[in-house]
Design a protein around this motif. Structure first.
Motif, PDB file in Angstrom:
ATOM      1  N   SER A 160      28.528  42.211  38.106  1.00  0.00           N
ATOM      2  CA  SER A 160      29.232  42.350  39.385  1.00  0.00           C
ATOM      3  C   SER A 160      30.726  42.063  39.226  1.00  0.00           C
ATOM      4  O   SER A 160      31.578  42.773  39.778  1.00  0.00           O
ATOM      5  CB  SER A 160      28.611  41.409  40.418  1.00  0.00           C
ATOM      6  N   ALA A 161      31.047  41.018  38.457  1.00  0.00           N
ATOM      7  CA  ALA A 161      32.448  40.651  38.245  1.00  0.00           C
ATOM      8  C   ALA A 161      33.198  41.744  37.489  1.00  0.00           C
ATOM      9  O   ALA A 161      34.352  42.058  37.810  1.00  0.00           O
ATOM     10  CB  ALA A 161      32.529  39.324  37.489  1.00  0.00           C
ATOM     11  N   ARG A 162      32.562  42.352  36.493  1.00  0.00           N
ATOM     12  CA  ARG A 162      33.205  43.440  35.744  1.00  0.00           C
ATOM     13  C   ARG A 162      33.501  44.629  36.652  1.00  0.00           C
ATOM     14  O   ARG A 162      34.543  45.268  36.538  1.00  0.00           O
ATOM     15  CB  ARG A 162      32.296  43.880  34.586  1.00  0.00           C
ATOM     16  N   GLN A 163      32.573  44.907  37.552  1.00  0.00           N
ATOM     17  CA  GLN A 163      32.738  46.050  38.452  1.00  0.00           C
ATOM     18  C   GLN A 163      33.821  45.813  39.497  1.00  0.00           C
ATOM     19  O   GLN A 163      34.513  46.751  39.914  1.00  0.00           O
ATOM     20  CB  GLN A 163      31.401  46.359  39.140  1.00  0.00           C
ATOM     21  N   ASN A 164      33.990  44.556  39.927  1.00  0.00           N
ATOM     22  CA  ASN A 164      34.925  44.242  41.018  1.00  0.00           C
ATOM     23  C   ASN A 164      36.268  43.706  40.547  1.00  0.00           C
ATOM     24  O   ASN A 164      37.118  43.356  41.369  1.00  0.00           O
ATOM     25  CB  ASN A 164      34.290  43.220  41.972  1.00  0.00           C
ATOM     26  N   LEU A 165      36.451  43.627  39.236  1.00  0.00           N
ATOM     27  CA  LEU A 165      37.665  43.010  38.701  1.00  0.00           C
ATOM     28  C   LEU A 165      38.942  43.682  39.196  1.00  0.00           C
ATOM     29  O   LEU A 165      39.936  43.015  39.483  1.00  0.00           O
ATOM     30  CB  LEU A 165      37.619  43.034  37.169  1.00  0.00           C
ATOM     31  N   CYS A 203      37.324  36.477  40.225  1.00  0.00           N
ATOM     32  CA  CYS A 203      36.296  37.498  40.433  1.00  0.00           C
ATOM     33  C   CYS A 203      34.904  36.939  40.143  1.00  0.00           C
ATOM     34  O   CYS A 203      33.948  37.231  40.866  1.00  0.00           O
ATOM     35  CB  CYS A 203      36.581  38.697  39.531  1.00  0.00           C
ATOM     36  N   PHE A 204      34.785  36.138  39.112  1.00  0.00           N
ATOM     37  CA  PHE A 204      33.493  35.539  38.751  1.00  0.00           C
ATOM     38  C   PHE A 204      32.968  34.641  39.876  1.00  0.00           C
ATOM     39  O   PHE A 204      31.760  34.574  40.115  1.00  0.00           O
ATOM     40  CB  PHE A 204      33.652  34.728  37.462  1.00  0.00           C
ATOM     41  N   GLU A 205      33.890  33.990  40.569  1.00  0.00           N
ATOM     42  CA  GLU A 205      33.499  33.098  41.660  1.00  0.00           C
ATOM     43  C   GLU A 205      33.480  33.804  43.009  1.00  0.00           C
ATOM     44  O   GLU A 205      33.374  33.167  44.053  1.00  0.00           O
ATOM     45  CB  GLU A 205      34.426  31.883  41.683  1.00  0.00           C
ATOM     46  N   GLY A 206      33.603  35.131  42.980  1.00  0.00           N
ATOM     47  CA  GLY A 206      33.431  35.923  44.192  1.00  0.00           C
ATOM     48  C   GLY A 206      34.604  35.923  45.141  1.00  0.00           C
ATOM     49  O   GLY A 206      34.448  36.158  46.339  1.00  0.00           O
ATOM     50  N   ARG A 207      35.824  35.698  44.613  1.00  0.00           N
ATOM     51  CA  ARG A 207      37.023  35.701  45.460  1.00  0.00           C
ATOM     52  C   ARG A 207      37.913  36.884  45.110  1.00  0.00           C
ATOM     53  O   ARG A 207      37.923  37.330  43.965  1.00  0.00           O
ATOM     54  CB  ARG A 207      37.785  34.380  45.298  1.00  0.00           C
ATOM     55  N   GLN A 208      38.654  37.353  46.094  1.00  0.00           N
ATOM     56  CA  GLN A 208      39.517  38.527  45.915  1.00  0.00           C
ATOM     57  C   GLN A 208      40.972  38.153  45.658  1.00  0.00           C
ATOM     58  O   GLN A 208      41.785  39.007  45.356  1.00  0.00           O
ATOM     59  CB  GLN A 208      39.454  39.429  47.153  1.00  0.00           C
ATOM     60  N   GLN A 209      41.281  36.867  45.787  1.00  0.00           N
ATOM     61  CA  GLN A 209      42.674  36.424  45.638  1.00  0.00           C
ATOM     62  C   GLN A 209      42.744  35.245  44.673  1.00  0.00           C
ATOM     63  O   GLN A 209      41.982  34.281  44.805  1.00  0.00           O
ATOM     64  CB  GLN A 209      43.242  36.005  46.996  1.00  0.00           C
ATOM     65  N   VAL A 210      43.646  35.328  43.709  1.00  0.00           N
ATOM     66  CA  VAL A 210      43.830  34.241  42.740  1.00  0.00           C
ATOM     67  C   VAL A 210      44.582  33.089  43.392  1.00  0.00           C
ATOM     68  O   VAL A 210      45.549  33.292  44.127  1.00  0.00           O
ATOM     69  CB  VAL A 210      44.610  34.742  41.506  1.00  0.00           C
ATOM     70  N   THR A 211      44.142  31.852  43.113  1.00  0.00           N
ATOM     71  CA  THR A 211      44.810  30.662  43.629  1.00  0.00           C
ATOM     72  C   THR A 211      45.502  29.919  42.483  1.00  0.00           C
ATOM     73  O   THR A 211      45.234  30.184  41.305  1.00  0.00           O
ATOM     74  CB  THR A 211      43.804  29.715  44.299  1.00  0.00           C
ATOM     75  N   SER A 212      46.346  28.970  42.840  1.00  0.00           N
ATOM     76  CA  SER A 212      47.032  28.178  41.812  1.00  0.00           C
ATOM     77  C   SER A 212      46.030  27.335  41.014  1.00  0.00           C
ATOM     78  O   SER A 212      46.241  27.053  39.831  1.00  0.00           O
ATOM     79  CB  SER A 212      48.090  27.279  42.451  1.00  0.00           C
ATOM     80  N   THR A 263      39.662  44.839  41.941  1.00  0.00           N
ATOM     81  CA  THR A 263      39.985  44.564  43.353  1.00  0.00           C
ATOM     82  C   THR A 263      40.662  43.206  43.550  1.00  0.00           C
ATOM     83  O   THR A 263      41.167  42.922  44.626  1.00  0.00           O
ATOM     84  CB  THR A 263      38.716  44.605  44.223  1.00  0.00           C
ATOM     85  N   VAL A 264      40.672  42.376  42.506  1.00  0.00           N
ATOM     86  CA  VAL A 264      41.249  41.026  42.626  1.00  0.00           C
ATOM     87  C   VAL A 264      42.772  41.103  42.566  1.00  0.00           C
ATOM     88  O   VAL A 264      43.336  41.815  41.736  1.00  0.00           O
ATOM     89  CB  VAL A 264      40.717  40.101  41.508  1.00  0.00           C
TER      90      VAL A 264
END
Length: 375
Positions: free
Chosen positions: A279-284, A324-333, A286-287
């Motif tokens: 799932s993470a590979r497929q959605n990468l 992406c692995f943790e199911g989020r679309q936005q990177v945090t600090s 979009t992050v």
């Protein structure tokens, strides 16, 4: 002997034979059972680094350095179970991607040029072991000069780099690898192609692989040129907690005694993790990572005087893979804080005789630039 007794004996024989065939089938399917990845206790940094590379192979692999007997080889080989399937061209020895013109071999290009249909198939991502004693011909492949001269055919015997294309190339004790093989790996890792030249004949093929190396720092450090090619650097040590040590010993004993049964106990966890990775590979794609965080990552790299831009690129990629692995679309600090020591610590060393930083210097610089207090 009565007819009833004969039938009973025949029935028992058939049942025993069926059980034997079933047992043989299981053995054939698992000739060398692999220790489940989810059963590995501790060594979180190593497992974390391997997972990030499965999600985004462009991170560039991982160098795992640690004491003897800390499960480095076990963890890498356990990764095979988690690797997803990819589309490949049938009969192509280089695992060419039918949808990527830039990564196709000459064999596939020739088919397209002749308007021949491309037959495709799904294949599990492969992991290839590169032994320390391998010859250059075994690694790069060889050209059959006799066929080339007599029949005018470029007959090529693919090597390990061909098998590892779009997969994983694992080198155990990579710090003991011969210098000429190190140079071959450097060239292939830098260009994504392997070229074999002999007696005026030249053949090239794609060689894009995730380079995973392991080693013991007591046996010597890697050359900085090769170390820089690894996207991440994981440091592991011997587990000191007595309870964890007992758990590891018991698990290993249980696996050695009944490997198939032991694997069945972790089947659900393995399938769950595999699903998360696919799932993470497929959605990468979009992050997202906002421009302010990108600028701060580059400020950290500049402050630490990191050579080149590979550190910036890898940190961005690793942070996105984690989100992406943790199911989020936005990177945090916080995502960046968790990955940046792995991405930069091995790039701080300017002198080959220096030891690699534990990551504290990177974390302290991160807190100053980002204005956080994660340390």
């Amino acid at each position: 002997m009565s007819q009833l007794l004969k039938k009973k004996k025949l029935k028992n024989y058939c049942q025993q034979n069926a059980a034997l065939l079933s047992s043989q089938s299981q053995v054939e399917n698992q000739i060398r059972p692999i220790f489940p990845f989810t059963a590995i206790v501790g060594q979180e940094e190593m497992k974390f680094s391997l997972i990030l590379n499965v999600i985004d192979p462009k991170i560039g692999g991982v160098m795992i350095m640690g004491d003897r007997g800390t499960g480095k080889s076990t963890a890498v080989r356990a990764l095979v179970d988690l690797l997803p399937e990819i589309n490949v061209v049938v009969d192509d020895p280089f695992n060419s991607d039918p949808e990527d013109p830039e990564g196709m071999s000459d064999f596939v290009r020739e088919k397209l040029k002749n308007n021949e249909p491309l037959l495709t198939n799904k294949k599990k991502i492969s992991m290839v072991d590169l032994p320390l004693g391998a010859t250059e011909d075994r690694v790069c492949g060889t050209i059959d000069l006799e066929k080339a001269l007599t029949e005018g055919i470029k007959a090529f015997e693919p090597g390990l780099l061909a098998q590892a294309n779009r997969g994983i190339l694992y080198v155990d004790e990579v710090n003991l690898l011969d210098d000429h093989l190190v140079d071959v790996l450097l060239d292939a890792a830098a260009s994504g192609w392997n070229t074999v030249e002999r007696e005026g004949i030249s053949i090239s093929h794609p060689a894009r692989f995730i380079l995973i190396g392991s080693g013991n720092p007591e046996e010597g450090e890697l050359r900085p040129q090769l170390l820089d090619r690894f996207g991440l650097h994981a440091q592991i040590g011997t587990v000191q907690d007595a309870h964890l040590r007992v758990q590891i010993v018991e698990q290993r004993a249980a696996f050695d005694e009944a490997p198939l049964f032991f694997r069945q106990q972790y089947q659900d966890q393995q399938e769950k993790l595999t699903g998360l990775l696919i799932s993470a590979r497929q959605n990468l794609s979009t992050v997202q990572i906002n421009s302010d965080l990108r600028i701060q990552i580059s400020q950290v790299c500049a402050t630490l005087d990191i050579d080149g831009l590979r550190g910036d690129i890898v940190t961005n990629r690793a942070a996105k893979a984690l989100a992406c692995f943790e199911g989020r679309q936005q990177v945090t600090s916080e995502d960046i804080f968790r990955v940046i020591p792995l991405c930069l610590r091995h790039r701080l060393r300017k002198d080959p005789l220096e030891t690699i930083d534990s990551g504290e210097k990177v974390r302290e610089t991160f807190d100053k630039i980002f204005g956080t207090n994660f340390c």
